[in-house]
Scaffold this motif. Sequence first.
Motif, PDB file in Angstrom:
ATOM      1  N   SER A   1      -0.656  15.027 -38.925  1.00 33.51           N
ATOM      2  CA  SER A   1      -1.493  14.273 -37.985  1.00 33.51           C
ATOM      3  C   SER A   1      -2.848  14.941 -37.806  1.00 33.51           C
ATOM      4  CB  SER A   1      -0.792  14.148 -36.633  1.00 33.51           C
ATOM      5  OG  SER A   1      -0.640  15.407 -36.009  1.00 33.51           O
ATOM      6  N   GLU A   2      -2.857  16.281 -37.788  1.00 30.46           N
ATOM      7  CA  GLU A   2      -4.138  16.989 -37.692  1.00 30.46           C
ATOM      8  C   GLU A   2      -4.997  16.721 -38.918  1.00 30.46           C
ATOM      9  OE1 GLU A   2      -5.830  21.565 -37.068  1.00 30.46           O
ATOM     10  OE2 GLU A   2      -3.677  21.163 -37.039  1.00 30.46           O
ATOM     11  N   LEU A   3      -4.353  16.682 -40.080  1.00 28.97           N
ATOM     12  CA  LEU A   3      -5.089  16.372 -41.303  1.00 28.97           C
ATOM     13  C   LEU A   3      -5.665  14.962 -41.247  1.00 28.97           C
ATOM     14  CD1 LEU A   3      -5.996  16.839 -44.200  1.00 28.97           C
ATOM     15  CD2 LEU A   3      -3.681  16.303 -44.958  1.00 28.97           C
ATOM     16  N   ALA A   4      -4.862  13.991 -40.815  1.00 29.28           N
ATOM     17  CA  ALA A   4      -5.352  12.612 -40.726  1.00 29.28           C
ATOM     18  C   ALA A   4      -6.502  12.498 -39.733  1.00 29.28           C
ATOM     19  CB  ALA A   4      -4.209  11.681 -40.335  1.00 29.28           C
ATOM     20  N   THR A   5      -6.386  13.187 -38.607  1.00 32.86           N
ATOM     21  CA  THR A   5      -7.462  13.149 -37.606  1.00 32.86           C
ATOM     22  C   THR A   5      -8.754  13.716 -38.169  1.00 32.86           C
ATOM     23  OG1 THR A   5      -5.877  13.318 -35.785  1.00 32.86           O
ATOM     24  CG2 THR A   5      -8.131  13.968 -35.328  1.00 32.86           C
ATOM     25  N   ASP A   6      -8.672  14.881 -38.814  1.00 33.89           N
ATOM     26  CA  ASP A   6      -9.871  15.478 -39.410  1.00 33.89           C
ATOM     27  C   ASP A   6     -10.448  14.582 -40.497  1.00 33.89           C
ATOM     28  OD1 ASP A   6      -9.573  17.612 -37.742  1.00 33.89           O
ATOM     29  OD2 ASP A   6      -8.715  18.960 -39.243  1.00 33.89           O
ATOM     30  N   TYR A   7      -9.571  13.966 -41.271  1.00 28.48           N
ATOM     31  CA  TYR A   7     -10.040  13.119 -42.371  1.00 28.48           C
ATOM     32  C   TYR A   7     -10.808  11.909 -41.837  1.00 28.48           C
ATOM     33  CZ  TYR A   7      -9.910   9.917 -46.337  1.00 28.48           C
ATOM     34  OH  TYR A   7     -10.264   9.034 -47.336  1.00 28.48           O
ATOM     35  N   PHE A   8     -10.267  11.245 -40.840  1.00 29.56           N
ATOM     36  CA  PHE A   8     -10.949  10.055 -40.319  1.00 29.56           C
ATOM     37  C   PHE A   8     -12.230  10.424 -39.576  1.00 29.56           C
ATOM     38  CE2 PHE A   8      -6.602   8.031 -40.584  1.00 29.56           C
ATOM     39  CZ  PHE A   8      -6.961   7.170 -41.600  1.00 29.56           C
TER      40      PHE A   8
ATOM     41  N   LEU B   1     -14.085  12.893 -40.481  1.00 32.23           N
ATOM     42  CA  LEU B   1     -15.003  13.174 -41.584  1.00 32.23           C
ATOM     43  C   LEU B   1     -15.572  11.878 -42.153  1.00 32.23           C
ATOM     44  CD1 LEU B   1     -14.688  15.797 -44.337  1.00 32.23           C
ATOM     45  CD2 LEU B   1     -14.858  13.423 -45.049  1.00 32.23           C
ATOM     46  N   ARG B   2     -14.730  10.870 -42.342  1.00 32.22           N
ATOM     47  CA  ARG B   2     -15.221   9.592 -42.872  1.00 32.22           C
ATOM     48  C   ARG B   2     -16.179   8.923 -41.894  1.00 32.22           C
ATOM     49  NH1 ARG B   2     -15.146  10.674 -47.715  1.00 32.22           N
ATOM     50  NH2 ARG B   2     -13.165  10.596 -48.842  1.00 32.22           N
ATOM     51  N   SER B   3     -15.924   9.060 -40.611  1.00 31.22           N
ATOM     52  CA  SER B   3     -16.854   8.524 -39.620  1.00 31.22           C
ATOM     53  C   SER B   3     -18.208   9.221 -39.713  1.00 31.22           C
ATOM     54  CB  SER B   3     -16.267   8.691 -38.217  1.00 31.22           C
ATOM     55  OG  SER B   3     -17.182   8.255 -37.236  1.00 31.22           O
ATOM     56  N   LEU B   4     -18.187  10.532 -39.899  1.00 27.69           N
ATOM     57  CA  LEU B   4     -19.447  11.270 -40.045  1.00 27.69           C
ATOM     58  C   LEU B   4     -20.172  10.876 -41.325  1.00 27.69           C
ATOM     59  CD1 LEU B   4     -18.434  14.829 -38.801  1.00 27.69           C
ATOM     60  CD2 LEU B   4     -19.816  13.126 -37.611  1.00 27.69           C
ATOM     61  N   ASP B   5     -19.412  10.566 -42.389  1.00 28.93           N
ATOM     62  CA  ASP B   5     -20.057  10.081 -43.612  1.00 28.93           C
ATOM     63  C   ASP B   5     -20.857   8.809 -43.329  1.00 28.93           C
ATOM     64  OD1 ASP B   5     -19.132  12.106 -45.220  1.00 28.93           O
ATOM     65  OD2 ASP B   5     -17.426  10.978 -46.004  1.00 28.93           O
ATOM     66  N   THR B   6     -20.256   7.888 -42.596  1.00 29.63           N
ATOM     67  CA  THR B   6     -20.947   6.639 -42.276  1.00 29.63           C
ATOM     68  C   THR B   6     -22.152   6.905 -41.384  1.00 29.63           C
ATOM     69  OG1 THR B   6     -18.869   5.410 -42.447  1.00 29.63           O
ATOM     70  CG2 THR B   6     -20.663   4.355 -41.245  1.00 29.63           C
ATOM     71  N   GLN B   7     -21.978   7.774 -40.385  1.00 28.98           N
ATOM     72  CA  GLN B   7     -23.102   8.087 -39.503  1.00 28.98           C
ATOM     73  C   GLN B   7     -24.217   8.808 -40.251  1.00 28.98           C
ATOM     74  OE1 GLN B   7     -22.033   9.704 -35.551  1.00 28.98           O
ATOM     75  NE2 GLN B   7     -19.895   9.305 -36.093  1.00 28.98           N
ATOM     76  N   LYS B   8     -23.835   9.673 -41.189  1.00 28.27           N
ATOM     77  CA  LYS B   8     -24.859  10.397 -41.975  1.00 28.27           C
ATOM     78  C   LYS B   8     -25.658   9.412 -42.822  1.00 28.27           C
ATOM     79  CE  LYS B   8     -26.567  14.365 -43.600  1.00 28.27           C
ATOM     80  NZ  LYS B   8     -27.437  13.925 -44.693  1.00 28.27           N
TER      81      LYS B   8
ATOM     82  N   ARG C   1     -12.503   6.617 -33.043  1.00 24.48           N
ATOM     83  CA  ARG C   1     -11.581   6.919 -31.944  1.00 24.48           C
ATOM     84  C   ARG C   1     -10.387   5.971 -31.966  1.00 24.48           C
ATOM     85  NH1 ARG C   1     -15.050   6.433 -26.759  1.00 24.48           N
ATOM     86  NH2 ARG C   1     -12.993   6.792 -25.782  1.00 24.48           N
ATOM     87  N   ARG C   2     -10.605   4.730 -32.345  1.00 26.43           N
ATOM     88  CA  ARG C   2      -9.492   3.787 -32.426  1.00 26.43           C
ATOM     89  C   ARG C   2      -8.487   4.202 -33.506  1.00 26.43           C
ATOM     90  NH1 ARG C   2     -11.106  -2.101 -33.472  1.00 26.43           N
ATOM     91  NH2 ARG C   2      -8.892  -2.403 -32.987  1.00 26.43           N
ATOM     92  N   VAL C   3      -9.014   4.592 -34.662  1.00 26.35           N
ATOM     93  CA  VAL C   3      -8.120   5.015 -35.739  1.00 26.35           C
ATOM     94  C   VAL C   3      -7.357   6.276 -35.341  1.00 26.35           C
ATOM     95  CG1 VAL C   3      -8.026   5.837 -38.118  1.00 26.35           C
ATOM     96  CG2 VAL C   3      -9.542   3.956 -37.516  1.00 26.35           C
ATOM     97  N   ILE C   4      -8.047   7.207 -34.703  1.00 26.20           N
ATOM     98  CA  ILE C   4      -7.397   8.456 -34.301  1.00 26.20           C
ATOM     99  C   ILE C   4      -6.356   8.191 -33.214  1.00 26.20           C
ATOM    100  CG2 ILE C   4      -7.807  10.671 -33.179  1.00 26.20           C
ATOM    101  CD1 ILE C   4     -10.517  10.703 -34.701  1.00 26.20           C
TER     102      ILE C   4
END
Length: 480
Positions: free
Chosen positions: A179-186, A188-195, A453-456
Amino acid sequence: MKSNPMLLRVLVAGVGCAVLGACSTLPPYSRPDVAVPAHYAAAPGWSDAAPADQTPRGPWWTVFNDPELDRLEARVDVSNQTLKKAVSQLQQARALADYQQAGFWPSVTAGVAQSRARTSQNVLGHSLAGKTVPDYSAGLSASWEPDLFGRIGDAATNAQANAEASAADVEAVRLSVTSELATDYFNLRSLDTQKNLLDDSVSAYAAALRLLNQQLANGAIDASAVAQAQAQLESTRTQATDTGAQRAQLQHAIAVLVGEPASTFTVAAREQALSVPEVPPGVPSRLLERRPDIAAAERRVFASNAQIGEARAAYFPNLVLSASVGLESTFFAPWLSAPSLFWSLGPQLAATIFDGGQRNDTLKRARAQYDGSVADYRQTVLTSFQQVEDDLTSLNALADEAQSQRRASDAAALSLRLTTNRYQAGAVSYLDVVTAQTIALTNERTAEQIDARRVIACVQLLVALGGGWQDTASALASAK
């Protein structure tokens, strides 16, 4: 053939002890009662639950349909050091359980020895005084303690329950790490979109600044508009740099979770729309039964109950049956002949008469530990219901937030277009354009953050339910 009365008496005693071994000081056990709601406040159709963590969980993260996440999660079992430590602790607990089970069986030893001994010549009345005597011997010895009052059985029960608790601990660690891995991964993907959003904004702002500099050189505008555009550009660049740093830290955290040095691990940047899988309506809270932390807490209650049995058994005597047989001779030549045979067989019954209250204190401690284990179990169940309620509430609230934020983002984008048109028509200053751009960018980033936040929150709900809701249809059908 003449029978040996002593041997018969010992055999009869052994049979009697085996029968008495059925007696046990282990208190009757039942799972502690705990008050659970009939349904969740955030999902009224769900029913109550009780621990049953053996229900198959499956790879819960596959509900997100993300191949990259699936690939990373598959590496957790292989390389994660925290999980490896939990597995090693499970192996220790299982070895201890096997060790305690071995107590039901007799122990047998064998030995061969050769020695030479001389007795002092100055010892009066000793037939071997002053003589050197060799001794050749070989023999077997065995001892067995019948489980007369359940002490061995209670110890084995305690060890087995602790091993089962350790197995549940492994699943809890696995669930936590994945679950920690999934949280960090999502994240990270959110930051990719924001970047990407920030980088596009930097490019647009830089182009606008070049245009304003040309207009300033032509005397069409004053320097304030250029200064405003410059400030906006540098502020957005700062945000883009900070977002990149946050992404790098999340990438490093993922590297640790999959057991790889951060310096050699990368996750390719990819803009990705985060979608929330639909929580099936009416999913019963029976899924909460699969939580490994609840199972571990319940098994530790059972282990504490067995410790009470061990403490009670200490008040009763221990019986040990021992036997030995072998060959012994002063001379090597007749060593293997029948006259060299020796044997012994007999029981030993021992009991503690006085110990200053140690056994009584041990029993009190065992009972207190049991009470503490019951409290831990009940608290774990209550906390698990709280977590599910929190996650359901978060999902419902964030779904509403996402809709309102999307409307706000659309309105901000429309405002930016209208303000830009009015500026180009000379109706407003460039400060109005900068303000509209900042509002639009902020709203876009907020919308992306809410999606993350919804995905997490969905990840947390899957974990709170003990590892997802998929692959359970057959299990639930058989339980009806």
